[in-house]
Design a protein around this motif. Structure first.
Motif, mmCIF file in Angstrom:
data_model
loop_
_atom_site.group_PDB
_atom_site.id
_atom_site.type_symbol
_atom_site.label_atom_id
_atom_site.label_comp_id
_atom_site.label_asym_id
_atom_site.label_seq_id
_atom_site.Cartn_x
_atom_site.Cartn_y
_atom_site.Cartn_z
ATOM 1 N N LEU A 29 0.827 -1.207 0.000
ATOM 2 C CA LEU A 29 0.000 0.000 0.000
ATOM 3 C C LEU A 29 0.866 1.263 0.000
ATOM 4 O O LEU A 29 0.585 2.226 -0.722
ATOM 5 N N LYS A 30 1.930 1.261 0.803
ATOM 6 C CA LYS A 30 2.830 2.415 0.859
ATOM 7 C C LYS A 30 3.521 2.627 -0.483
ATOM 8 O O LYS A 30 3.649 3.758 -0.956
ATOM 9 N N ILE A 31 3.973 1.536 -1.087
ATOM 10 C CA ILE A 31 4.660 1.641 -2.376
ATOM 11 C C ILE A 31 3.720 2.183 -3.440
ATOM 12 O O ILE A 31 4.093 3.066 -4.221
ATOM 13 N N ARG A 32 2.482 1.669 -3.470
ATOM 14 C CA ARG A 32 1.507 2.185 -4.443
ATOM 15 C C ARG A 32 1.277 3.683 -4.242
ATOM 16 O O ARG A 32 1.193 4.436 -5.207
ATOM 17 N N SER A 33 1.175 4.105 -2.987
ATOM 18 C CA SER A 33 0.957 5.517 -2.669
ATOM 19 C C SER A 33 2.135 6.373 -3.143
ATOM 20 O O SER A 33 1.940 7.439 -3.727
ATOM 21 N N LEU A 34 3.354 5.903 -2.890
ATOM 22 C CA LEU A 34 4.542 6.646 -3.320
ATOM 23 C C LEU A 34 4.627 6.730 -4.837
ATOM 24 O O LEU A 34 4.954 7.784 -5.393
ATOM 25 N N LEU A 35 4.337 5.634 -5.518
ATOM 26 C CA LEU A 35 4.360 5.638 -6.984
ATOM 27 C C LEU A 35 3.305 6.588 -7.539
ATOM 28 O O LEU A 35 3.569 7.348 -8.478
ATOM 29 N N LYS A 36 2.122 6.568 -6.948
ATOM 30 C CA LYS A 36 1.041 7.445 -7.404
ATOM 31 C C LYS A 36 1.412 8.913 -7.202
ATOM 32 O O LYS A 36 1.163 9.753 -8.070
ATOM 33 N N ALA A 37 2.030 9.229 -6.072
ATOM 34 C CA ALA A 37 2.432 10.603 -5.779
ATOM 35 C C ALA A 37 3.442 11.129 -6.805
ATOM 36 O O ALA A 37 3.488 12.322 -7.084
ATOM 37 N N GLN A 38 4.238 10.228 -7.367
ATOM 38 C CA GLN A 38 5.236 10.608 -8.367
ATOM 39 C C GLN A 38 4.739 10.390 -9.800
ATOM 40 O O GLN A 38 5.504 10.512 -10.751
ATOM 41 N N SER A 39 3.465 10.013 -9.927
ATOM 42 C CA SER A 39 2.849 9.730 -11.233
ATOM 43 C C SER A 39 3.590 8.632 -12.002
ATOM 44 O O SER A 39 3.735 8.699 -13.218
ATOM 45 N N ILE A 40 4.047 7.634 -11.271
ATOM 46 C CA ILE A 40 4.746 6.503 -11.888
ATOM 47 C C ILE A 40 3.754 5.356 -12.015
ATOM 48 O O ILE A 40 3.100 4.973 -11.051
ATOM 49 N N VAL A 41 3.652 4.830 -13.223
ATOM 50 C CA VAL A 41 2.744 3.718 -13.479
ATOM 51 C C VAL A 41 3.567 2.507 -13.890
ATOM 52 O O VAL A 41 4.373 2.579 -14.821
ATOM 53 N N ILE A 42 3.381 1.404 -13.182
ATOM 54 C CA ILE A 42 4.028 0.143 -13.525
ATOM 55 C C ILE A 42 2.982 -0.707 -14.230
ATOM 56 O O ILE A 42 2.029 -1.170 -13.600
ATOM 57 N N ALA A 43 3.153 -0.891 -15.511
ATOM 58 C CA ALA A 43 2.175 -1.661 -16.286
ATOM 59 C C ALA A 43 2.354 -3.157 -16.055
ATOM 60 O O ALA A 43 3.477 -3.634 -15.898
ATOM 61 N N PRO A 44 1.248 -3.891 -16.024
ATOM 62 C CA PRO A 44 1.361 -5.341 -15.889
ATOM 63 C C PRO A 44 2.070 -5.944 -17.099
ATOM 64 O O PRO A 44 1.970 -5.424 -18.205
ATOM 65 N N ALA A 45 2.776 -7.015 -16.872
ATOM 66 C CA ALA A 45 3.467 -7.705 -17.964
ATOM 67 C C ALA A 45 2.440 -8.347 -18.888
ATOM 68 O O ALA A 45 1.421 -8.863 -18.424
ATOM 69 N N ALA A 46 2.699 -8.300 -20.190
ATOM 70 C CA ALA A 46 1.796 -8.923 -21.161
ATOM 71 C C ALA A 46 1.757 -10.436 -20.944
ATOM 72 O O ALA A 46 0.703 -11.054 -20.972
ATOM 73 N N THR A 47 2.909 -11.005 -20.725
ATOM 74 C CA THR A 47 3.000 -12.427 -20.386
ATOM 75 C C THR A 47 3.939 -12.553 -19.206
ATOM 76 O O THR A 47 4.981 -11.900 -19.171
ATOM 77 N N PRO A 48 3.590 -13.381 -18.233
ATOM 78 C CA PRO A 48 4.470 -13.529 -17.072
ATOM 79 C C PRO A 48 5.815 -14.134 -17.477
ATOM 80 O O PRO A 48 5.869 -14.961 -18.379
ATOM 81 N N PRO A 49 6.882 -13.707 -16.831
ATOM 82 C CA PRO A 49 8.191 -14.283 -17.149
ATOM 83 C C PRO A 49 8.248 -15.758 -16.778
ATOM 84 O O PRO A 49 7.561 -16.216 -15.872
ATOM 85 N N ALA A 50 9.083 -16.496 -17.490
ATOM 86 C CA ALA A 50 9.228 -17.927 -17.231
ATOM 87 C C ALA A 50 9.719 -18.188 -15.812
ATOM 88 O O ALA A 50 9.391 -19.210 -15.206
ATOM 89 N N ALA A 51 10.474 -17.261 -15.268
ATOM 90 C CA ALA A 51 11.002 -17.430 -13.911
ATOM 91 C C ALA A 51 9.891 -17.426 -12.866
ATOM 92 O O ALA A 51 10.084 -17.913 -11.756
ATOM 93 N N LEU A 52 8.721 -16.901 -13.214
ATOM 94 C CA LEU A 52 7.619 -16.848 -12.260
ATOM 95 C C LEU A 52 7.179 -18.243 -11.836
ATOM 96 O O LEU A 52 6.848 -18.470 -10.672
ATOM 97 N N THR A 53 7.211 -19.201 -12.738
ATOM 98 C CA THR A 53 6.846 -20.580 -12.401
ATOM 99 C C THR A 53 7.784 -21.137 -11.342
ATOM 100 O O THR A 53 7.343 -21.744 -10.363
#
Length: 74
Positions: A29-53
């Motif tokens: 929640l804190k990280i989202r708030s800090l990113l929003k305050a700086q107008s930084i948007v982290i877009a979701p990955a189109a496909t998850p990386p293979a390392a996620l498995t």
């Protein structure tokens, strides 16, 4: 980044970072708030990386280890 890019939930992140789910949730929640305050948007990955498995398997293994160490009171 794992949470925002590949939608990794608070619980697996807490296991990976040896933290509680509550503390991880507060941190996210804190990280989202800090990113929003700086107008930084982290877009979701189109496909998850293979390392996620592999990461998900590691989290499951650590969670299983924790569950096997918990003893019931009965």
């Amino acid at each position: 980044m794992l949470h925002l890019r590949v939608a990794l939930a608070a619980e697996p992140l807490a296991v990976l970072f040896d933290s509680s789910r509550t503390a991880m949730h507060r941190t996210l929640l804190k990280i989202r708030s800090l990113l929003k305050a700086q107008s930084i948007v982290i877009a979701p990955a189109a496909t998850p990386p293979a390392a996620l498995t592999a990461l998900q398997a590691r989290v499951r293994a650590q969670t299983d280890n924790l569950n096997s160490m918990i003893k019931t009171t009965c």
